[in-house]
Scaffold this motif. Structure first.
Motif, mmCIF file in Angstrom:
data_model
loop_
_atom_site.group_PDB
_atom_site.id
_atom_site.type_symbol
_atom_site.label_atom_id
_atom_site.label_comp_id
_atom_site.label_asym_id
_atom_site.label_seq_id
_atom_site.Cartn_x
_atom_site.Cartn_y
_atom_site.Cartn_z
ATOM 1 N N LYS A 1 0.558 -1.222 -0.064
ATOM 2 C CA LYS A 1 -0.011 -0.107 -0.236
ATOM 3 C C LYS A 1 0.544 1.744 0.218
ATOM 4 O O LYS A 1 0.224 2.340 -0.665
ATOM 5 N N TYR A 2 2.313 1.135 0.383
ATOM 6 C CA TYR A 2 2.591 2.314 1.155
ATOM 7 C C TYR A 2 4.105 2.369 -0.093
ATOM 8 O O TYR A 2 4.643 3.037 -0.396
ATOM 9 N N ILE A 3 4.914 1.071 0.649
ATOM 10 C CA ILE A 3 5.893 1.154 -0.279
ATOM 11 C C ILE A 3 6.458 0.693 -1.841
ATOM 12 O O ILE A 3 7.388 1.065 -2.679
ATOM 13 N N LEU A 4 5.748 -0.655 -1.776
ATOM 14 C CA LEU A 4 5.868 -0.907 -3.056
ATOM 15 C C LEU A 4 3.821 -0.925 -3.788
ATOM 16 O O LEU A 4 3.606 -2.148 -3.662
ATOM 17 N N ILE A 5 4.231 -0.357 -4.122
ATOM 18 C CA ILE A 5 2.562 0.048 -5.525
ATOM 19 C C ILE A 5 2.359 -0.754 -6.069
ATOM 20 O O ILE A 5 2.973 -0.841 -7.247
ATOM 21 N N PRO A 6 1.646 -1.764 -6.207
ATOM 22 C CA PRO A 6 1.325 -2.188 -7.290
ATOM 23 C C PRO A 6 0.928 -1.417 -8.941
ATOM 24 O O PRO A 6 -0.088 -0.865 -8.233
ATOM 25 N N PHE A 7 1.579 -1.625 -9.645
ATOM 26 C CA PHE A 7 0.050 -1.051 -11.439
ATOM 27 C C PHE A 7 0.712 -2.122 -12.452
ATOM 28 O O PHE A 7 1.830 -2.218 -13.012
ATOM 29 N N ARG A 8 -0.443 -1.458 -13.471
ATOM 30 C CA ARG A 8 -0.224 -2.350 -14.561
ATOM 31 C C ARG A 8 -0.144 -0.952 -15.818
ATOM 32 O O ARG A 8 -1.440 -0.032 -15.652
ATOM 33 N N ILE A 9 0.545 -1.252 -17.071
ATOM 34 C CA ILE A 9 0.955 0.768 -17.361
ATOM 35 C C ILE A 9 -0.008 0.222 -18.583
ATOM 36 O O ILE A 9 -1.151 -1.228 -19.272
ATOM 37 N N SER A 10 -0.865 1.593 -18.937
ATOM 38 C CA SER A 10 -2.243 1.629 -19.817
ATOM 39 C C SER A 10 -1.758 2.406 -20.915
ATOM 40 O O SER A 10 -1.343 3.571 -20.527
ATOM 41 N N GLY A 11 -1.835 1.948 -22.341
ATOM 42 C CA GLY A 11 -1.507 3.251 -23.282
ATOM 43 C C GLY A 11 0.117 2.547 -23.055
ATOM 44 O O GLY A 11 0.775 2.009 -23.101
ATOM 45 N N LEU A 12 0.835 3.397 -24.262
ATOM 46 C CA LEU A 12 1.522 3.889 -25.347
ATOM 47 C C LEU A 12 2.011 4.356 -25.044
ATOM 48 O O LEU A 12 3.222 4.860 -25.722
ATOM 49 N N PHE B 1 7.976 2.025 -6.512
ATOM 50 C CA PHE B 1 9.089 2.145 -5.217
ATOM 51 C C PHE B 1 8.733 3.441 -4.840
ATOM 52 O O PHE B 1 9.316 4.228 -5.293
ATOM 53 N N THR B 2 8.824 3.554 -3.641
ATOM 54 C CA THR B 2 7.689 5.073 -2.904
ATOM 55 C C THR B 2 8.978 5.742 -2.062
ATOM 56 O O THR B 2 9.277 6.736 -2.084
ATOM 57 N N LEU B 3 10.414 4.542 -1.753
ATOM 58 C CA LEU B 3 11.259 5.322 -0.603
ATOM 59 C C LEU B 3 12.367 5.994 -2.156
ATOM 60 O O LEU B 3 13.490 6.146 -1.506
ATOM 61 N N THR C 1 5.989 19.478 -14.459
ATOM 62 C CA THR C 1 5.137 19.007 -12.681
ATOM 63 C C THR C 1 5.688 19.270 -11.398
ATOM 64 O O THR C 1 6.661 19.383 -11.210
ATOM 65 N N PRO C 2 5.233 19.814 -10.099
ATOM 66 C CA PRO C 2 6.071 19.712 -8.877
ATOM 67 C C PRO C 2 6.756 18.582 -8.612
ATOM 68 O O PRO C 2 5.939 17.043 -8.763
ATOM 69 N N ILE C 3 7.686 18.262 -8.126
ATOM 70 C CA ILE C 3 8.587 17.214 -7.133
ATOM 71 C C ILE C 3 7.346 16.119 -7.101
ATOM 72 O O ILE C 3 7.876 14.700 -6.564
ATOM 73 N N ASP C 4 6.837 17.160 -5.344
ATOM 74 C CA ASP C 4 6.074 16.572 -4.726
ATOM 75 C C ASP C 4 5.115 16.484 -5.501
ATOM 76 O O ASP C 4 4.474 14.630 -4.552
ATOM 77 N N ARG C 5 4.596 15.626 -6.643
ATOM 78 C CA ARG C 5 3.841 14.798 -6.985
ATOM 79 C C ARG C 5 4.238 13.831 -7.526
ATOM 80 O O ARG C 5 3.634 12.756 -8.240
ATOM 81 N N ILE C 6 5.645 13.231 -7.598
ATOM 82 C CA ILE C 6 6.642 12.044 -7.655
ATOM 83 C C ILE C 6 6.494 11.200 -6.288
ATOM 84 O O ILE C 6 6.719 11.688 -5.603
ATOM 85 N N THR C 7 5.943 10.544 -6.947
ATOM 86 C CA THR C 7 5.403 9.100 -5.993
ATOM 87 C C THR C 7 6.767 8.233 -5.887
ATOM 88 O O THR C 7 6.085 7.664 -5.423
ATOM 89 N N GLY C 8 7.158 7.928 -6.655
ATOM 90 C CA GLY C 8 8.661 6.574 -6.955
ATOM 91 C C GLY C 8 8.583 6.399 -7.978
ATOM 92 O O GLY C 8 8.862 7.354 -9.093
ATOM 93 N N ALA C 9 9.699 5.479 -8.195
ATOM 94 C CA ALA C 9 10.254 5.097 -9.294
ATOM 95 C C ALA C 9 9.670 3.796 -9.701
ATOM 96 O O ALA C 9 9.834 2.791 -9.235
ATOM 97 N N PRO C 10 9.429 2.839 -11.135
ATOM 98 C CA PRO C 10 8.836 1.934 -11.519
ATOM 99 C C PRO C 10 10.414 0.968 -10.425
ATOM 100 O O PRO C 10 11.916 1.191 -11.052
ATOM 101 N N LEU C 11 9.743 -0.325 -10.125
ATOM 102 C CA LEU C 11 10.783 -1.278 -9.567
ATOM 103 C C LEU C 11 12.099 -1.522 -10.420
ATOM 104 O O LEU C 11 13.137 -2.321 -10.234
ATOM 105 N N TRP C 12 11.705 -1.845 -11.349
ATOM 106 C CA TRP C 12 12.520 -2.432 -12.690
ATOM 107 C C TRP C 12 11.907 -1.945 -14.447
ATOM 108 O O TRP C 12 11.275 -1.392 -14.409
#
Lengths: 165, 166
Positions: A34-45, A60-62, A154-165
């Motif tokens: 919920k807070y550290i490794l938020i799962p997501f599925r890519i939609s779009g090109l 990865f939010t940390l 976009t403001p930096i505080d909108r960045i929630t993290g980076a993809p794990l791979w």
């Protein structure tokens, strides 16, 4: 012996220790996903060819807890929350002047090599300065008309993290 | 020793209390969320929608707004205040453009500047198929303002939030 262990693993005795273990695993999984490794599925090109439609990943939010985001980092950008996010690449940092000329990225007037872009359309964007505490993001898929590609600062505080791979 | 009958009665009473709570003592946040889900339900369209159903849905959407509504979408240079009566024709026109459409709302962030006013920041996901079969997938963050009139929350304005600014 192995058979008994397997049977015990598959059909454990429901006792206090077992229930406690389940609780700890449940709470840990909840916090982790919920807070550290938020799962997501890519939609779009938008991020093709680096990330393709339908791929699965974790945000990865940390990642930026101790270090600020850098140019060329791929990041997740939130809308009003984490349920729906954008996956984009940082192409310019605060204070820099960004522009596109014939599809090529210019930072402070100098053309920047973007090895992650495979094909490009002749985007032309007049120069603009990235505001304080902002980053400029765009998708890797430049083989679309500029008008249909969602990119910008976009403001930096909108960045929630980076993809794990 | 716990009597099984008492446990069943206690469980039934707890369920009853929860139903009463959700029916009569909903928080303003829950009421507003329900309003958004209702709006999404009315916006939804499937193939071969009858004109009468479309008109009914458009009228029901219109009733969710106050007398005048302000729509502000900076990315499309839209900043307009118009009467509620204009909502229905706009909704009907939009419905003619798409064969199918769905609207979802996520990540509600509530603020209550006063007891009768609410500001809700949320993410809206609009998915549709045009008459020519082209898929549409629009995601927007919006700040919606609502006003409580006679105990009912009504929309007074919608402002699009620019997440990425060119």
């Amino acid at each position: 012996m192995t058979g008994k262990r397997l049977q015990k693993f598959l059909f454990p005795t429901v006792n206090r220790t077992f229930l406690l273990r389940i609780l700890v695993v449940g709470i840990t999984a909840f916090i982790l996903f919920k807070y550290i490794l938020i799962p997501f599925r890519i939609s779009g090109l938008s991020m093709v060819p680096t990330y393709r439609d339908g791929e699965f990943d974790f945000s990865f939010t940390l990642k930026y807890l101790l270090t600020p985001p850098k140019r060329f980092d791929v990041v997740t950008v939130r809308y009003s929350g984490n349920h729906v996010m954008l996956l984009k690449r940082i192409i310019a940092l605060e204070g820099e002047t960004i522009a596109f000329k014939k599809g090529f990225l210019l930072i402070n007037g100098r053309q920047i090599d973007e090895p992650y872009v495979s094909q490009r359309q002749p985007w032309d964007l007049p120069p603009r300065i990235v505001k304080k505490n902002h980053v400029y993001v765009a998708g890797d898929n430049r083989n679309v008309p500029m008008e249909t590609h969602y990119f910008g600062q976009t403001p930096i505080d909108r960045i929630t993290g980076a993809p794990l791979w | 020793m716990v009597n099984q009958k008492n446990v069943v009665i206690a469980a039934l009473m707890a369920i009853g209390a929860m139903i009463v709570f959700f029916l009569f003592f909903q928080s303003d946040e829950a009421k507003i969320k329900k309003k958004f889900y209702k709006l999404a339900e009315k916006v939804e369209k499937n193939d071969d929608e009858h004109d009468l159903i479309a008109a009914k849905k458009a009228h029901e959407i219109e009733q969710m707004f106050t007398g005048s509504v302000r729509i502000e979408i900076p990315s499309y240079s839209v900043d307009k205040t118009f009467p509620r009566s204009e909502i229905s024709p706009h909704v009907l026109y939009a419905r003619t453009l798409y064969q199918k459409m769905t609207l979802e709302f996520h990540d509600f962030q509530f603020q209550f500047p006063s007891e009768e006013k609410a500001t809700v920041d949320l993410t809206g996901v609009f998915k549709a198929t045009t008459r020519s079969g082209e898929p549409v997938n629009e995601i927007h963050e919006a700040e919606c303002t609502l006003k409580k009139i006679d105990g009912e929350w009504l929309f007074t304005g919608i402002r699009g939030v620019e997440v990425l600014e060119r």
